[in-house]
Write a protein that holds these residues in place. Sequence first.
Motif, PDB file in Angstrom:
ATOM      1  N   UNK A 183      28.236  37.228  58.616  1.00  0.00           N
ATOM      2  CA  UNK A 183      28.782  38.578  58.795  1.00  0.00           C
ATOM      3  C   UNK A 183      28.159  39.552  57.802  1.00  0.00           C
ATOM      4  N   UNK A 184      27.949  39.098  56.578  1.00  0.00           N
ATOM      5  CA  UNK A 184      27.300  39.945  55.567  1.00  0.00           C
ATOM      6  C   UNK A 184      25.874  40.283  55.967  1.00  0.00           C
ATOM      7  N   UNK A 185      25.176  39.308  56.494  1.00  0.00           N
ATOM      8  CA  UNK A 185      23.800  39.547  56.951  1.00  0.00           C
ATOM      9  C   UNK A 185      23.765  40.587  58.063  1.00  0.00           C
ATOM     10  N   UNK A 186      24.820  40.647  58.834  1.00  0.00           N
ATOM     11  CA  UNK A 186      24.930  41.638  59.912  1.00  0.00           C
ATOM     12  C   UNK A 186      25.439  42.986  59.404  1.00  0.00           C
ATOM     13  N   UNK A 187      25.859  43.027  58.147  1.00  0.00           N
ATOM     14  CA  UNK A 187      26.391  44.265  57.581  1.00  0.00           C
ATOM     15  C   UNK A 187      27.888  44.429  57.777  1.00  0.00           C
ATOM     16  N   UNK A 188      28.562  43.381  58.247  1.00  0.00           N
ATOM     17  CA  UNK A 188      30.005  43.418  58.486  1.00  0.00           C
ATOM     18  C   UNK A 188      30.759  42.908  57.252  1.00  0.00           C
ATOM     19  N   UNK A 189      30.613  43.627  56.148  1.00  0.00           N
ATOM     20  CA  UNK A 189      31.176  43.172  54.878  1.00  0.00           C
ATOM     21  C   UNK A 189      32.700  43.148  54.884  1.00  0.00           C
ATOM     22  N   UNK A 231      37.699  38.833  53.978  1.00  0.00           N
ATOM     23  CA  UNK A 231      38.853  37.928  54.057  1.00  0.00           C
ATOM     24  C   UNK A 231      38.461  36.452  54.191  1.00  0.00           C
ATOM     25  N   UNK A 232      37.324  36.186  54.801  1.00  0.00           N
ATOM     26  CA  UNK A 232      36.879  34.794  54.946  1.00  0.00           C
ATOM     27  C   UNK A 232      36.507  34.191  53.596  1.00  0.00           C
ATOM     28  N   UNK A 233      35.744  34.945  52.818  1.00  0.00           N
ATOM     29  CA  UNK A 233      35.335  34.414  51.519  1.00  0.00           C
ATOM     30  C   UNK A 233      36.525  34.401  50.551  1.00  0.00           C
ATOM     31  N   UNK A 234      37.447  35.336  50.711  1.00  0.00           N
ATOM     32  CA  UNK A 234      38.664  35.309  49.893  1.00  0.00           C
ATOM     33  C   UNK A 234      39.482  34.047  50.189  1.00  0.00           C
ATOM     34  N   UNK A 235      39.580  33.706  51.463  1.00  0.00           N
ATOM     35  CA  UNK A 235      40.318  32.491  51.838  1.00  0.00           C
ATOM     36  C   UNK A 235      39.623  31.255  51.277  1.00  0.00           C
ATOM     37  N   UNK A 236      38.311  31.201  51.419  1.00  0.00           N
ATOM     38  CA  UNK A 236      37.566  30.057  50.893  1.00  0.00           C
ATOM     39  C   UNK A 236      37.753  29.950  49.379  1.00  0.00           C
ATOM     40  N   UNK A 237      37.700  31.079  48.705  1.00  0.00           N
ATOM     41  CA  UNK A 237      37.865  31.086  47.249  1.00  0.00           C
ATOM     42  C   UNK A 237      39.285  30.671  46.855  1.00  0.00           C
ATOM     43  N   UNK A 238      40.268  31.076  47.646  1.00  0.00           N
ATOM     44  CA  UNK A 238      41.650  30.685  47.338  1.00  0.00           C
ATOM     45  C   UNK A 238      41.837  29.172  47.492  1.00  0.00           C
ATOM     46  N   UNK A 239      41.029  28.563  48.341  1.00  0.00           N
ATOM     47  CA  UNK A 239      41.104  27.112  48.538  1.00  0.00           C
ATOM     48  C   UNK A 239      40.327  26.344  47.470  1.00  0.00           C
ATOM     49  N   UNK A 254      29.694  29.282  43.484  1.00  0.00           N
ATOM     50  CA  UNK A 254      28.987  29.967  44.575  1.00  0.00           C
ATOM     51  C   UNK A 254      29.930  30.892  45.339  1.00  0.00           C
ATOM     52  N   UNK A 255      31.154  30.433  45.565  1.00  0.00           N
ATOM     53  CA  UNK A 255      32.142  31.275  46.245  1.00  0.00           C
ATOM     54  C   UNK A 255      32.501  32.485  45.389  1.00  0.00           C
ATOM     55  N   UNK A 256      32.597  32.254  44.087  1.00  0.00           N
ATOM     56  CA  UNK A 256      32.901  33.356  43.164  1.00  0.00           C
ATOM     57  C   UNK A 256      31.810  34.424  43.242  1.00  0.00           C
ATOM     58  N   UNK A 257      30.573  34.000  43.241  1.00  0.00           N
ATOM     59  CA  UNK A 257      29.437  34.933  43.336  1.00  0.00           C
ATOM     60  C   UNK A 257      29.454  35.650  44.687  1.00  0.00           C
ATOM     61  N   UNK A 258      29.681  34.905  45.763  1.00  0.00           N
ATOM     62  CA  UNK A 258      29.721  35.499  47.106  1.00  0.00           C
ATOM     63  C   UNK A 258      30.838  36.529  47.192  1.00  0.00           C
ATOM     64  N   UNK A 259      31.998  36.202  46.645  1.00  0.00           N
ATOM     65  CA  UNK A 259      33.134  37.119  46.658  1.00  0.00           C
ATOM     66  C   UNK A 259      32.823  38.383  45.864  1.00  0.00           C
ATOM     67  N   UNK A 260      32.233  38.220  44.693  1.00  0.00           N
ATOM     68  CA  UNK A 260      31.869  39.385  43.871  1.00  0.00           C
ATOM     69  C   UNK A 260      30.836  40.248  44.570  1.00  0.00           C
ATOM     70  N   UNK A 261      29.841  39.627  45.179  1.00  0.00           N
ATOM     71  CA  UNK A 261      28.783  40.376  45.869  1.00  0.00           C
ATOM     72  C   UNK A 261      29.348  41.204  47.024  1.00  0.00           C
ATOM     73  N   UNK A 262      30.138  40.565  47.862  1.00  0.00           N
ATOM     74  CA  UNK A 262      30.703  41.272  49.023  1.00  0.00           C
ATOM     75  C   UNK A 262      31.645  42.372  48.569  1.00  0.00           C
TER      76      UNK A 262
END
Length: 133
Positions: A55-61, A66-74, A80-88
Amino acid sequence: MDALKVRPYEVKTLMNIAQVKIKLNEYDDAMEFLSRVLYLDENHIKALSRKAHVLSERGDYKEALPLVEKAFSLDSSNKDLCIQLEDISSIIKSSEEAERVKKLSNMVDKIDIENKPLSSFDTIEMHFIHGPR
């Protein structure tokens, strides 16, 4: 794709196919396989993260967040999830900030036009249209 015929509902197979599709930039196909994984296991961390990546690659940040937030909460210890969450999050924040600046700029432009002193040409034009004052 023979593995898919033998084990059409095996998460590992679906994830491997999704990863290949991501590497080939075949994002629609990747999304299909990631959606299948998440149908089977809605808390699959890698599927959530990879779907957020696509979705990020498509520009749908905003859809990815919410997807990366859910993954990070798990798995909050996953760097890597922390970095992805910060980037988005930072891309969304920058985008929202740019949008606010654009709105403010438009408002200032509108105010400038409304309060702009008349030029000599405008005065002559008004004199011609409305008669002398």
